[in-house]
Design a protein around this motif. Structure first.
Motif, PDB file in Angstrom:
ATOM      1  N   ALA A 159       0.835  -1.206   0.000  1.00  0.00           N
ATOM      2  CA  ALA A 159       0.000   0.000   0.000  1.00  0.00           C
ATOM      3  C   ALA A 159       0.870   1.257   0.000  1.00  0.00           C
ATOM      4  N   ASP A 160       1.925   1.260   0.800  1.00  0.00           N
ATOM      5  CA  ASP A 160       2.833   2.407   0.838  1.00  0.00           C
ATOM      6  C   ASP A 160       3.505   2.618  -0.506  1.00  0.00           C
ATOM      7  N   MET A 161       4.006   1.537  -1.105  1.00  0.00           N
ATOM      8  CA  MET A 161       4.699   1.654  -2.390  1.00  0.00           C
ATOM      9  C   MET A 161       3.767   2.171  -3.476  1.00  0.00           C
ATOM     10  N   ARG A 162       2.538   1.681  -3.496  1.00  0.00           N
ATOM     11  CA  ARG A 162       1.584   2.148  -4.497  1.00  0.00           C
ATOM     12  C   ARG A 162       1.271   3.636  -4.321  1.00  0.00           C
ATOM     13  N   ARG A 163       1.156   4.057  -3.085  1.00  0.00           N
ATOM     14  CA  ARG A 163       0.891   5.480  -2.820  1.00  0.00           C
ATOM     15  C   ARG A 163       2.056   6.342  -3.293  1.00  0.00           C
ATOM     16  N   LEU A 164       3.275   5.903  -3.007  1.00  0.00           N
ATOM     17  CA  LEU A 164       4.446   6.678  -3.389  1.00  0.00           C
ATOM     18  C   LEU A 164       4.648   6.677  -4.900  1.00  0.00           C
ATOM     19  N   ALA A 165       4.349   5.554  -5.548  1.00  0.00           N
ATOM     20  CA  ALA A 165       4.441   5.509  -7.009  1.00  0.00           C
ATOM     21  C   ALA A 165       3.415   6.454  -7.637  1.00  0.00           C
ATOM     22  N   GLN A 166       2.228   6.516  -7.046  1.00  0.00           N
ATOM     23  CA  GLN A 166       1.204   7.426  -7.546  1.00  0.00           C
ATOM     24  C   GLN A 166       1.641   8.879  -7.389  1.00  0.00           C
ATOM     25  N   ALA A 167       2.359   9.168  -6.302  1.00  0.00           N
ATOM     26  CA  ALA A 167       2.834  10.534  -6.076  1.00  0.00           C
ATOM     27  C   ALA A 167       3.780  10.989  -7.180  1.00  0.00           C
ATOM     28  N   MET A 168       4.496  10.056  -7.789  1.00  0.00           N
ATOM     29  CA  MET A 168       5.415  10.410  -8.872  1.00  0.00           C
ATOM     30  C   MET A 168       4.679  10.893 -10.109  1.00  0.00           C
ATOM     31  N   ALA A 169       3.393  10.536 -10.225  1.00  0.00           N
ATOM     32  CA  ALA A 169       2.590  10.928 -11.387  1.00  0.00           C
ATOM     33  C   ALA A 169       1.746  12.165 -11.110  1.00  0.00           C
ATOM     34  N   SER A 170       1.946  12.815  -9.964  1.00  0.00           N
ATOM     35  CA  SER A 170       1.144  13.987  -9.616  1.00  0.00           C
ATOM     36  C   SER A 170       1.348  15.104 -10.632  1.00  0.00           C
ATOM     37  N   ASP A 171       0.266  15.798 -10.948  1.00  0.00           N
ATOM     38  CA  ASP A 171       0.340  16.918 -11.881  1.00  0.00           C
ATOM     39  C   ASP A 171       1.134  18.072 -11.274  1.00  0.00           C
ATOM     40  N   GLY A 172       1.887  18.762 -12.109  1.00  0.00           N
ATOM     41  CA  GLY A 172       2.563  19.981 -11.679  1.00  0.00           C
ATOM     42  C   GLY A 172       3.864  19.782 -10.937  1.00  0.00           C
ATOM     43  N   LEU A 173       4.383  18.554 -10.884  1.00  0.00           N
ATOM     44  CA  LEU A 173       5.660  18.335 -10.198  1.00  0.00           C
ATOM     45  C   LEU A 173       6.785  19.016 -10.968  1.00  0.00           C
ATOM     46  N   ASP A 174       7.649  19.747 -10.256  1.00  0.00           N
ATOM     47  CA  ASP A 174       8.866  20.218 -10.892  1.00  0.00           C
ATOM     48  C   ASP A 174       9.923  19.132 -10.765  1.00  0.00           C
ATOM     49  N   THR A 175      11.101  19.380 -11.317  1.00  0.00           N
ATOM     50  CA  THR A 175      12.142  18.349 -11.316  1.00  0.00           C
ATOM     51  C   THR A 175      12.513  17.924  -9.912  1.00  0.00           C
ATOM     52  N   ALA A 176      12.668  18.899  -9.007  1.00  0.00           N
ATOM     53  CA  ALA A 176      13.032  18.575  -7.627  1.00  0.00           C
ATOM     54  C   ALA A 176      11.950  17.738  -6.961  1.00  0.00           C
ATOM     55  N   GLY A 177      10.687  18.075  -7.204  1.00  0.00           N
ATOM     56  CA  GLY A 177       9.580  17.324  -6.621  1.00  0.00           C
ATOM     57  C   GLY A 177       9.515  15.904  -7.145  1.00  0.00           C
ATOM     58  N   TYR A 178       9.767  15.749  -8.446  1.00  0.00           N
ATOM     59  CA  TYR A 178       9.762  14.409  -9.031  1.00  0.00           C
ATOM     60  C   TYR A 178      10.871  13.551  -8.441  1.00  0.00           C
ATOM     61  N   LEU A 179      12.073  14.130  -8.322  1.00  0.00           N
ATOM     62  CA  LEU A 179      13.182  13.379  -7.755  1.00  0.00           C
ATOM     63  C   LEU A 179      12.911  13.004  -6.295  1.00  0.00           C
ATOM     64  N   ALA A 180      12.308  13.926  -5.546  1.00  0.00           N
ATOM     65  CA  ALA A 180      11.994  13.635  -4.143  1.00  0.00           C
ATOM     66  C   ALA A 180      11.011  12.469  -4.048  1.00  0.00           C
ATOM     67  N   ALA A 181       9.999  12.464  -4.919  1.00  0.00           N
ATOM     68  CA  ALA A 181       9.022  11.370  -4.926  1.00  0.00           C
ATOM     69  C   ALA A 181       9.690  10.062  -5.337  1.00  0.00           C
ATOM     70  N   ASN A 182      10.587  10.150  -6.310  1.00  0.00           N
ATOM     71  CA  ASN A 182      11.331   8.978  -6.782  1.00  0.00           C
ATOM     72  C   ASN A 182      12.171   8.386  -5.658  1.00  0.00           C
ATOM     73  N   TRP A 183      12.927   9.226  -4.982  1.00  0.00           N
ATOM     74  CA  TRP A 183      13.795   8.750  -3.903  1.00  0.00           C
ATOM     75  C   TRP A 183      12.978   8.187  -2.741  1.00  0.00           C
ATOM     76  N   ALA A 184      11.836   8.813  -2.459  1.00  0.00           N
ATOM     77  CA  ALA A 184      10.987   8.318  -1.372  1.00  0.00           C
ATOM     78  C   ALA A 184      10.511   6.898  -1.658  1.00  0.00           C
ATOM     79  N   LEU A 185      10.149   6.639  -2.921  1.00  0.00           N
ATOM     80  CA  LEU A 185       9.708   5.292  -3.288  1.00  0.00           C
ATOM     81  C   LEU A 185      10.855   4.288  -3.150  1.00  0.00           C
ATOM     82  N   HIS A 186      12.024   4.626  -3.674  1.00  0.00           N
ATOM     83  CA  HIS A 186      13.147   3.688  -3.613  1.00  0.00           C
ATOM     84  C   HIS A 186      13.593   3.450  -2.169  1.00  0.00           C
TER      85      HIS A 186
END
Length: 237
Positions: A131-158
């Motif tokens: 459930a946690d992994m799915r939530r974090l993966a979904q966060a990577m697809a959030s609208d309006g993410l800038d590069t820093a936000g995308y990387l933060a979501a990516n690192w959080a999932l990994h």
């Protein structure tokens, strides 16, 4: 889960990590000794003005890093822990200068450990982990993410995937490498919309679903796709 809850979860995780970082900074800056009482959960929650769930996330992170210990009872609370050698090793890496250790060298080792981390996660994951992994993966697809936000979501999932393995050496080595890279890249990523299209979020959703399943061959195929994505995006995937 309601739409409001789904959109709030990534922000809560981010605040939890921020509070954990502030507590770690306090311990380091004041050179607080092992056994020093930081306060109770409630006093820390009031001090940082966060929700109970956010503070619980901070405590979980700090416990996993060996930074704090929690003692029950009247005289209990949150205390500075004496971190195990593996945690001290991870912290030592973060103290190294950029001239001593390069981000690219860390990424080579991290990429080598990635398949082992993923297969360990498949073997040991729980329903809560999925459930946690799915939530974090979904966060990577959030609208309006800038590069820093995308990387933060990516690192959080990994990081969350790595936390699943019971192998402490593997977990601490991988997370230490990840945190080293994160510390070097934070603040230097461009503040602009992330050009992720659908490839990055799609590959990471596939990775989570493969870990959630039982087909090791499928997971290997997804890891190959992730490795190709990593190369295409400059080794930050």
């Amino acid at each position: 889960m309601s739409t409001q809850d789904a959109t709030a979860a990534p922000r809560q995780t981010s605040r939890g990590e921020a509070v954990a970082k502030r507590i770690e900074d306090r311990i380091a800056e004041q050179n607080l000794p092992s056994g020093h009482r930081l306060g109770t959960k409630e006093s820390l929650r009031r001090e940082f003005d966060v929700a109970v769930a956010t503070l619980n996330e901070s405590i979980r992170l700090l416990l996993s890093r060996g930074t704090i210990s929690v003692r029950p009872g009247v005289n209990g609370g949150i205390f500075v822990a004496s971190p195990p050698a593996l945690v001290r090793l991870g912290r030592k890496m973060l103290e190294l200068s950029g001239d001593s250790v390069s981000v690219s060298d860390c990424l080579v080792v991290r990429d080598t450990l990635e398949p082992l981390i993923a297969h360990e996660a498949m073997r040991h994951r729980t329903a809560a982990d999925i459930a946690d992994m799915r939530r974090l993966a979904q966060a990577m697809a959030s609208d309006g993410l800038d590069t820093a936000g995308y990387l933060a979501a990516n690192w959080a999932l990994h990081r969350r995937i790595a936390e699943i393995t019971p192998n402490q050496i593997l977990r601490h080595t991988y997370i230490s490498l990840l945190e080293f890279v994160e510390s070097r890249l934070k603040g230097v990523t461009p503040d602009e919309p992330a050009r992720v299209n659908t490839d990055g979020p799609r590959v990471h959703r596939d990775l989570v679903e493969a870990i959630a399943g039982t087909d090791a061959a499928r997971l290997t195929r997804v890891l190959d796709a992730h490795a190709a994505l990593t190369v295409a995006r400059g080794r930050t995937a």
